[in-house]
Design an enzyme around this catalytic site. Sequence first.
Site, PDB file in Angstrom:
ATOM      1  N   ASP A 129     -32.285  -9.199  -9.440  1.00  0.00           N
ATOM      2  CA  ASP A 129     -32.182  -7.798  -9.016  1.00  0.00           C
ATOM      3  C   ASP A 129     -31.167  -7.040  -9.859  1.00  0.00           C
ATOM      4  O   ASP A 129     -31.388  -5.890 -10.244  1.00  0.00           O
ATOM      5  CB  ASP A 129     -31.781  -7.712  -7.538  1.00  0.00           C
ATOM      6  CG  ASP A 129     -32.962  -7.949  -6.614  1.00  0.00           C
ATOM      7  OD1 ASP A 129     -34.111  -7.922  -7.096  1.00  0.00           O
ATOM      8  OD2 ASP A 129     -32.727  -8.173  -5.410  1.00  0.00           O
ATOM      9  N   THR A 131     -42.466 -24.988   3.797  1.00  0.00           N
ATOM     10  CA  THR A 131     -41.920 -26.302   3.402  1.00  0.00           C
ATOM     11  C   THR A 131     -40.606 -26.167   2.624  1.00  0.00           C
ATOM     12  O   THR A 131     -39.892 -27.151   2.443  1.00  0.00           O
ATOM     13  CB  THR A 131     -42.921 -27.043   2.496  1.00  0.00           C
ATOM     14  OG1 THR A 131     -43.066 -26.296   1.278  1.00  0.00           O
ATOM     15  CG2 THR A 131     -44.280 -27.205   3.160  1.00  0.00           C
ATOM     16  N   ARG A 136     -40.672 -20.264  -3.765  1.00  0.00           N
ATOM     17  CA  ARG A 136     -40.339 -21.185  -2.673  1.00  0.00           C
ATOM     18  C   ARG A 136     -41.351 -21.017  -1.545  1.00  0.00           C
ATOM     19  O   ARG A 136     -41.539 -19.921  -1.037  1.00  0.00           O
ATOM     20  CB  ARG A 136     -38.930 -20.876  -2.167  1.00  0.00           C
ATOM     21  CG  ARG A 136     -38.401 -21.855  -1.139  1.00  0.00           C
ATOM     22  CD  ARG A 136     -36.905 -21.748  -1.025  1.00  0.00           C
ATOM     23  NE  ARG A 136     -36.275 -22.060  -2.292  1.00  0.00           N
ATOM     24  CZ  ARG A 136     -36.107 -23.294  -2.786  1.00  0.00           C
ATOM     25  NH1 ARG A 136     -36.508 -24.332  -2.101  1.00  0.00           N
ATOM     26  NH2 ARG A 136     -35.534 -23.484  -3.943  1.00  0.00           N
ATOM     27  N   ASP A 194     -27.774 -11.178  -6.361  1.00  0.00           N
ATOM     28  CA  ASP A 194     -29.065 -11.634  -6.869  1.00  0.00           C
ATOM     29  C   ASP A 194     -29.159 -11.306  -8.362  1.00  0.00           C
ATOM     30  O   ASP A 194     -29.217 -10.136  -8.751  1.00  0.00           O
ATOM     31  CB  ASP A 194     -30.199 -10.952  -6.097  1.00  0.00           C
ATOM     32  CG  ASP A 194     -31.555 -11.534  -6.472  1.00  0.00           C
ATOM     33  OD1 ASP A 194     -32.225 -12.085  -5.597  1.00  0.00           O
ATOM     34  OD2 ASP A 194     -31.936 -11.451  -7.681  1.00  0.00           O
TER      35      ASP A 194
HETATM   36  N1  URA Z   1     -30.104 -16.676  -6.976  1.00  0.00           N
HETATM   37  C1  URA Z   1     -29.350 -15.582  -7.239  1.00  0.00           C
HETATM   38  O1  URA Z   1     -29.759 -14.697  -7.970  1.00  0.00           O
HETATM   39  N2  URA Z   1     -28.130 -15.508  -6.676  1.00  0.00           N
HETATM   40  C2  URA Z   1     -27.636 -16.453  -5.862  1.00  0.00           C
HETATM   41  O2  URA Z   1     -26.503 -16.328  -5.394  1.00  0.00           O
HETATM   42  C3  URA Z   1     -28.439 -17.588  -5.603  1.00  0.00           C
HETATM   43  C4  URA Z   1     -29.665 -17.670  -6.169  1.00  0.00           C
END
Ligand code: URA
Length: 209
Positions: free
Chosen positions: A203, A108, A104, A200
């Site tokens: 992660d 922008t 990302r 995440d």
């Molecule tokens: N990506 C992720 O890993 N978790 C989220 O909650 C949103 C995007």
Amino acid sequence: MSQLYVFDHPLIQHKLTYIRDKRTGTKEFRELVDEVATLMAYEITRDMPVREVTVETPVATAKAKLLEGKKLGLVPILRAGLGMVEGILKLIPAAKVGHIGLYRDPHTLEAIEYYCKMPSDIGERDLIVIDPMLATGGSASEAITILKQKGAKSMKLMCLIAAPEGVKRVQQDHPDVDIYVAAVDEKLDDHSYIIPGLGDAGDRLFGTK
Ligand code: URA
């Protein structure tokens, strides 16, 4: 309008609960995502074309079915999408795997491609695009746009958890792409995390933070 399918199979929902749980460690998280991917692959391939054949059993001739042999392709969006690939390949081992990476732009907020390597014949394949967390839908939508530019004609989007915002975005941008999820959660927070979600996904899969 594209369709949204929520896989509410008890085994998928049971495993998803442990995937969501913050006490689930990396090893178990990875195994559970792999198992759910296999179960979702079973559901998502329900419409695979089959042909009638006959087969000799030890006692008689049976009318039976074989897969038509339509070519499939998996496209995990890096990096969390990788966590679902092996689980799907357990059921469809002949599928080719393309990879796409997007980041990302901090100014922008646009999704920019940094890596894309696809099978040469993606136009002939039914593709399953894999994005475990469909949050804003920006990455998934951009990935699908890029795949269309490269010739893809038939795609499904497979996610573990979606936010309503992500579903809406993909349905608006790609009315020809159906979405398959294990759950649709409540909303996004200010950082575009899915609430309640699972944190995440990348992660938790790879033990980074
Ligand atoms: N990506 C992720 O890993 N978790 C989220 O909650 C949103 C995007």
